[in-house]
Design an enzyme around this catalytic site. Structure first.
Site, PDB file in Angstrom:
ATOM      1  N   TYR A   1     -13.541   5.101  10.714  1.00  0.00           N
ATOM      2  CA  TYR A   1     -12.644   5.714   9.725  1.00  0.00           C
ATOM      3  C   TYR A   1     -13.188   5.411   8.336  1.00  0.00           C
ATOM      4  O   TYR A   1     -13.480   4.267   8.018  1.00  0.00           O
ATOM      5  CB  TYR A   1     -11.266   5.070   9.884  1.00  0.00           C
ATOM      6  CG  TYR A   1     -10.159   5.544   8.972  1.00  0.00           C
ATOM      7  CD1 TYR A   1      -9.086   6.258   9.491  1.00  0.00           C
ATOM      8  CD2 TYR A   1     -10.145   5.252   7.606  1.00  0.00           C
ATOM      9  CE1 TYR A   1      -8.042   6.678   8.679  1.00  0.00           C
ATOM     10  CE2 TYR A   1      -9.105   5.675   6.785  1.00  0.00           C
ATOM     11  CZ  TYR A   1      -8.059   6.376   7.330  1.00  0.00           C
ATOM     12  OH  TYR A   1      -7.027   6.797   6.526  1.00  0.00           O
TER      13      TYR A   1
ATOM     14  N   HIS B   1       0.784  -1.237   0.000  1.00  0.00           N
ATOM     15  CA  HIS B   1       0.000   0.000   0.000  1.00  0.00           C
ATOM     16  C   HIS B   1       0.823   1.298   0.000  1.00  0.00           C
ATOM     17  O   HIS B   1       0.280   2.385  -0.204  1.00  0.00           O
ATOM     18  CB  HIS B   1      -0.881  -0.044   1.265  1.00  0.00           C
ATOM     19  CG  HIS B   1      -2.163   0.691   1.182  1.00  0.00           C
ATOM     20  ND1 HIS B   1      -2.318   1.861   0.478  1.00  0.00           N
ATOM     21  CD2 HIS B   1      -3.366   0.450   1.737  1.00  0.00           C
ATOM     22  CE1 HIS B   1      -3.554   2.286   0.609  1.00  0.00           C
ATOM     23  NE2 HIS B   1      -4.218   1.440   1.364  1.00  0.00           N
TER      24      HIS B   1
ATOM     25  N   SER C   1     -26.846  10.426  -1.244  1.00  0.00           N
ATOM     26  CA  SER C   1     -25.509   9.959  -1.652  1.00  0.00           C
ATOM     27  C   SER C   1     -25.353   8.488  -1.267  1.00  0.00           C
ATOM     28  O   SER C   1     -25.488   8.125  -0.090  1.00  0.00           O
ATOM     29  CB  SER C   1     -24.454  10.800  -0.935  1.00  0.00           C
ATOM     30  OG  SER C   1     -23.326  10.005  -0.626  1.00  0.00           O
TER      31      SER C   1
ATOM     32  N   SER D   1     -10.326  10.804  -0.372  1.00  0.00           N
ATOM     33  CA  SER D   1      -9.212  11.100  -1.268  1.00  0.00           C
ATOM     34  C   SER D   1      -8.782  12.561  -1.182  1.00  0.00           C
ATOM     35  O   SER D   1      -9.615  13.468  -1.190  1.00  0.00           O
ATOM     36  CB  SER D   1      -9.642  10.782  -2.701  1.00  0.00           C
ATOM     37  OG  SER D   1      -8.624  11.167  -3.580  1.00  0.00           O
TER      38      SER D   1
ATOM     39  N   SER E   1     -13.707   1.666   3.743  1.00  0.00           N
ATOM     40  CA  SER E   1     -13.283   2.349   2.525  1.00  0.00           C
ATOM     41  C   SER E   1     -14.205   1.953   1.386  1.00  0.00           C
ATOM     42  O   SER E   1     -14.548   0.777   1.236  1.00  0.00           O
ATOM     43  CB  SER E   1     -11.851   1.939   2.190  1.00  0.00           C
ATOM     44  OG  SER E   1     -11.374   2.731   1.157  1.00  0.00           O
TER      45      SER E   1
HETATM   46  N1  COA Z   1     -28.803  12.144  -5.151  1.00  0.00           N
HETATM   47  C1  COA Z   1     -28.606  11.375  -6.220  1.00  0.00           C
HETATM   48  N2  COA Z   1     -27.377  10.928  -6.599  1.00  0.00           N
HETATM   49  C2  COA Z   1     -26.326  11.262  -5.812  1.00  0.00           C
HETATM   50  C3  COA Z   1     -26.494  12.056  -4.658  1.00  0.00           C
HETATM   51  C4  COA Z   1     -27.794  12.501  -4.337  1.00  0.00           C
HETATM   52  N3  COA Z   1     -28.026  13.245  -3.258  1.00  0.00           N
HETATM   53  N4  COA Z   1     -25.277  12.218  -4.089  1.00  0.00           N
HETATM   54  C5  COA Z   1     -24.382  11.543  -4.858  1.00  0.00           C
HETATM   55  N5  COA Z   1     -25.022  10.982  -5.910  1.00  0.00           N
HETATM   56  C6  COA Z   1     -24.414  10.200  -6.997  1.00  0.00           C
HETATM   57  C7  COA Z   1     -23.142  10.851  -7.515  1.00  0.00           C
HETATM   58  O1  COA Z   1     -23.452  11.797  -8.500  1.00  0.00           O
HETATM   59  C8  COA Z   1     -22.378   9.660  -8.028  1.00  0.00           C
HETATM   60  O2  COA Z   1     -22.929   9.287  -9.290  1.00  0.00           O
HETATM   61  P1  COA Z   1     -22.182   8.266 -10.319  1.00  0.00           P
HETATM   62  O3  COA Z   1     -22.470   6.875  -9.820  1.00  0.00           O
HETATM   63  O4  COA Z   1     -22.861   8.535 -11.600  1.00  0.00           O
HETATM   64  O5  COA Z   1     -20.748   8.629 -10.294  1.00  0.00           O
HETATM   65  C9  COA Z   1     -22.728   8.557  -7.056  1.00  0.00           C
HETATM   66  O6  COA Z   1     -23.967   8.943  -6.478  1.00  0.00           O
HETATM   67  C10 COA Z   1     -21.700   8.325  -5.983  1.00  0.00           C
HETATM   68  O7  COA Z   1     -21.581   9.437  -5.126  1.00  0.00           O
HETATM   69  P2  COA Z   1     -21.370   9.261  -3.564  1.00  0.00           P
HETATM   70  O8  COA Z   1     -21.991   8.001  -3.128  1.00  0.00           O
HETATM   71  O9  COA Z   1     -21.796  10.505  -2.873  1.00  0.00           O
HETATM   72  O10 COA Z   1     -19.834   8.993  -3.368  1.00  0.00           O
HETATM   73  P3  COA Z   1     -18.567   9.544  -4.087  1.00  0.00           P
HETATM   74  O11 COA Z   1     -18.395   8.841  -5.367  1.00  0.00           O
HETATM   75  O12 COA Z   1     -18.588  11.021  -4.087  1.00  0.00           O
HETATM   76  O13 COA Z   1     -17.453   8.991  -3.085  1.00  0.00           O
HETATM   77  C11 COA Z   1     -15.877   9.064  -1.323  1.00  0.00           C
HETATM   78  C12 COA Z   1     -17.286   9.459  -1.779  1.00  0.00           C
HETATM   79  C13 COA Z   1     -15.624   9.572   0.070  1.00  0.00           C
HETATM   80  C14 COA Z   1     -15.748   7.539  -1.331  1.00  0.00           C
HETATM   81  C15 COA Z   1     -14.872   9.683  -2.332  1.00  0.00           C
HETATM   82  O14 COA Z   1     -14.955  11.083  -2.266  1.00  0.00           O
HETATM   83  C16 COA Z   1     -13.440   9.322  -2.049  1.00  0.00           C
HETATM   84  O15 COA Z   1     -12.736  10.054  -1.382  1.00  0.00           O
HETATM   85  N6  COA Z   1     -12.967   8.172  -2.601  1.00  0.00           N
HETATM   86  C17 COA Z   1     -11.604   7.699  -2.442  1.00  0.00           C
HETATM   87  C18 COA Z   1     -11.503   6.758  -1.272  1.00  0.00           C
HETATM   88  C19 COA Z   1     -10.212   6.000  -1.305  1.00  0.00           C
HETATM   89  O16 COA Z   1      -9.164   6.520  -1.609  1.00  0.00           O
HETATM   90  N7  COA Z   1     -10.314   4.704  -0.990  1.00  0.00           N
HETATM   91  C20 COA Z   1      -9.223   3.797  -1.097  1.00  0.00           C
HETATM   92  C21 COA Z   1      -8.421   3.679   0.115  1.00  0.00           C
HETATM   93  S1  COA Z   1      -7.262   2.379  -0.112  1.00  0.00           S
END
Ligand code: COA
Length: 641
Positions: free
Chosen positions: A466, A356, A442, A470, A568
């Site tokens: 936790y 990692h 979401s 990102s 995660s």
């Molecule tokens: N109504 C309808 N749709 C919504 C919504 C709402 N209120 N809020 C979000 N959505 C939709 C988004 O538009 C998105 O659509 P898509 O599937 O077409 O892309 C989808 O739902 C996902 O959004 P959401 O569930 O809010 O999550 P996100 O994709 O923004 O992810 C995190 C959130 C925290 C996971 C992300 O910001 C992150 O940081 N990811 C990295 C984590 C990481 O590094 N993990 C590995 C560690 S090893």
């Protein structure tokens, strides 16, 4: 060692890389209709990415108090309030440390990234297996014979090389989050990369493609043997499928009997392995073999079958992915310092484990998604052909008695870890992320609150949780923490457990909890999270030779950083799931891939903790998700939260 560079050095060099490495795969990729290399586009936005900010001190302290409130008794909370006020008072310790941190940030591209690499990874001394390195369980492949196993492995290698070509020519499309470009630097730390053990601190090395001695080989592991296998010709043109197949067949036929499981050394405590490595590396044969492994593009493990029931196939593969399944299975058929290790089994189980230190899950998943798509679309062209590359060479090791003893100890330790780890794969089939979206919620926040509810139902309280967020919208950004247990989530869980709460009130509290989670997520991904800021304040105090401030000695800090639930989201185009171990002995590790119509979860726990049970947690999580759906369906959706 030639070609070996420190991370920052290589990153800068790669970003300025003017030349394009000529390789033969672009034609193949183009003819298959996949991503066409567009040289240079990968770093189109890199220079304009903002630097990671440092949040205002008072903002972090205020939010810190909000985050610990649901975890503490009223009394403890009052004590913590005083400690925090004292830390943050005008001209106090906090302000002084904040100023020192701001000064540091002016000098560096990213004030956190080197610290984070050291503290979170290279100085971490427990074994990387289960504790650090995640596993990925890929969909089962149609493999029914040794020949199928080698064919799929050949396609897989070909797919990875296709992805490597995109990286090497800076042609990957820029990753985005919420329409904003992300830092692409981590992609350089995925292939031809390796962790090197040290007696007190490890190192991380990787080998750039535009050097005369750029790696053209992978390591193939079979029955604990390691072979160096060229996968490109002298010009750097990747071998064809049938040539790769011949190379793999050579390895298989040359390694019919199990070898001493030298790879188990990489599962040991880092100090132990660091000392053994230093000594073994003095022997030229060993040094050559280590060097071959370090420089290899990746490691391919041709695993042996082991008994498993069809019923728990995914959980079985998850164990293979996390620790190789045990010393009697494939744990010795690994080199856990290597950044990427794919495995292909005769029973169709496939996946990988990754070290990692250099990268988070999303770049790894991009590699896996690309490779699987490639492997499934490329034609079955396995006509016999001569191989225009040297035959695979076995890596030899001269092991002293001490090293052999360490291998024996490592065997026992990996088996005891295997026995201790409880792992449950939950494919939740009742709905996927489309349902929260239909409720204007979401999906990620939805799942997080369902996890909160599950914990509350089992333990009658909230626990420090936790979630990785990102920070890649910033130069060299890694992650911050979303503290998912909030005052709002606690209120919702409480209401769900109290008899007599009306469904409409439950729904209202659920939506509030979602809103609160989404708010924290936005703070974290925009550099306003509290955990990395507090870590920075602590580390700068240590760096300046000061005492660690009381705030970090307070029960609230310890308790709120004892993440009983470590989670995660790792979404993927394929129907796979990532898994990892809990980060505390009495905790859960929960990873999920939200798909359109179903949700994949991997839940882990330790058997030695009488308090945790991943099977129970997964079952209750499934119930929570259904219960929440019922609640929401009984109350109409409101505005988009
Ligand atoms: N109504 C309808 N749709 C919504 C919504 C709402 N209120 N809020 C979000 N959505 C939709 C988004 O538009 C998105 O659509 P898509 O599937 O077409 O892309 C989808 O739902 C996902 O959004 P959401 O569930 O809010 O999550 P996100 O994709 O923004 O992810 C995190 C959130 C925290 C996971 C992300 O910001 C992150 O940081 N990811 C990295 C984590 C990481 O590094 N993990 C590995 C560690 S090893």
């Amino acid at each position: 060692m030639s070609g070996m560079l420190g991370i920052t050095g290589v990153t800068r060099m790669m970003m300025q890389m003017p030349k394009v490495v000529k390789m033969g795969l672009s034609k193949t990729a183009a003819s298959l209709g996949r991503v066409k290399p567009q040289h240079g586009r990968m770093f189109l936005h890199q220079k304009s990415l903002a630097r990671l900010p440092i949040p205002p001190l008072q903002q972090t302290l205020y939010r810190y108090l909000l985050s610990v409130e649901p975890l503490l008794s009223k009394e403890d909370f009052e004590t913590t309030k005083k400690v925090v006020e004292d830390f943050g008072k005008p001209n106090g310790v906090g302000q002084r440390l904040q100023m020192a941190l701001v000064k540091r940030a002016k000098k560096l591209d990213n004030w956190l990234s080197q610290w984070w690499l050291s503290v979170a990874y290279l100085e971490f001394r427990s074994p990387v297996v289960v504790n650090v390195s995640p596993g990925i369980v890929c969909p089962r492949e149609n493999i029914n014979s040794e020949s199928d196993q080698l064919k799929f492995a050949s396609k897989f290698i070909s797919g990875v090389l296709d992805f490597k070509h995109l990286i090497d020519t800076n042609s990957l499309p820029v990753d985005q989050m919420g329409g904003q470009p992300l830092c692409m630097d981590q992609y350089y730390k995925v292939l031809a990369a390796c962790r090197i053990p040290g007696p007190r601190k490890d190192d991380l090395v990787f080998y750039p493609p535009n050097k005369p001695d750029a790696p053209k080989h992978i390591i193939v592991a079979h029955k604990n043997h390691f072979y160096t296998v060229d996968v490109m010709d002298k010009e750097g043109v990747p071998l064809t499928l049938s040539q790769l197949y011949s190379q793999l067949k050579f390895v298989l036929e040359a390694s019919t009997q199990p070898e001493i499981p030298v790879g188990l050394l990489t599962t040991a405590h880092r100090n132990t392995w660091g000392k053994v490595y230093k000594r073994l590396n003095k022997d030229p044969t060993n040094a050559k073999s280590f060097d071959n492994i370090k420089r290899a593009i990746f490691l391919l493990c041709l695993d042996s079958s082991s008994s498993q029931t069809e019923q728990n196939f995914s959980a079985h593969v998850a164990r293979q992915a996390l620790y190789g399944g045990g010393s009697g299975s494939n744990s010795g058929n690994r080199w856990y310092d290597k950044t990427i290790q794919f495995f292909v089994s005769p029973n169709g189980g496939t996946g990988l484990t990754y070290e990692h230190s250099g990268a988070e899950g999303p770049p790894i998943i991009s590699l896996v998604d690309h490779t699987l798509a490639y492997a499934h679309s490329i034609a079955d062209d396995f006509n016999a052909m001569t191989v225009d590359a040297p035959a695979p060479k076995k890596l030899n090791f001269n092991l002293d008695l001490d090293a052999l003893d360490t291998i024996e100890e490592a065997k026992q330790e990996i088996d005891s870890l295997a026995g201790d780890l409880q792992l449950t794969i939950l494919p939740f089939k009742h709905y996927g992320k489309d349902f929260p979206k239909s409720q204007k919620l979401s999906p990620d926040a939805f799942i997080q609150i369902a996890i909160q509810l599950t914990y509350y139902k089992i333990y009658g309280r909230s626990a420090a949780t936790y979630e990785s967020a990102s920070l890649r919208k910033y130069q060299y950004g890694r992650t911050d923490t979303i503290r998912s247990a909030s005052i709002a989530s606690n209120a919702f869980c409480k209401a769900m457990e109290e008899s007599g709460t009306k469904p409409s009130e439950k729904a209202m509290l659920f939506r509030k909890a979602i809103l609160s989670h989404k708010e924290y997520t936005n703070l974290a991904i925009n550099g306003d999270g509290i955990d990395r800021h507090l870590l920075g304040l602590k580390l700068i105090a240590i760096e300046q030779g000061e005492n660690v401030p009381d705030l970090f000695m307070d029960t609230a800090y310890t308790q709120s950083s004892h993440f009983n639930v470590s989670t995660s989201q790792v979404p993927a185009k394929h129907d796979l799931v990532m898994c990892f171990g809990p980060v505390v002995p009495d905790g859960y590790g929960i990873c999920y891939n939200p798909r359109q119509n179903h949700l994949n979860f991997a839940v882990s726990a330790f058997n030695t903790s009488p308090e945790t049970d991943s099977d129970v947690f997964a079952k209750r999580l499934s119930e929570s998700l259904l219960e929440i759906r019922d609640v929401l369906e009984s109350a109409p959706p409101t505005a988009k939260l």
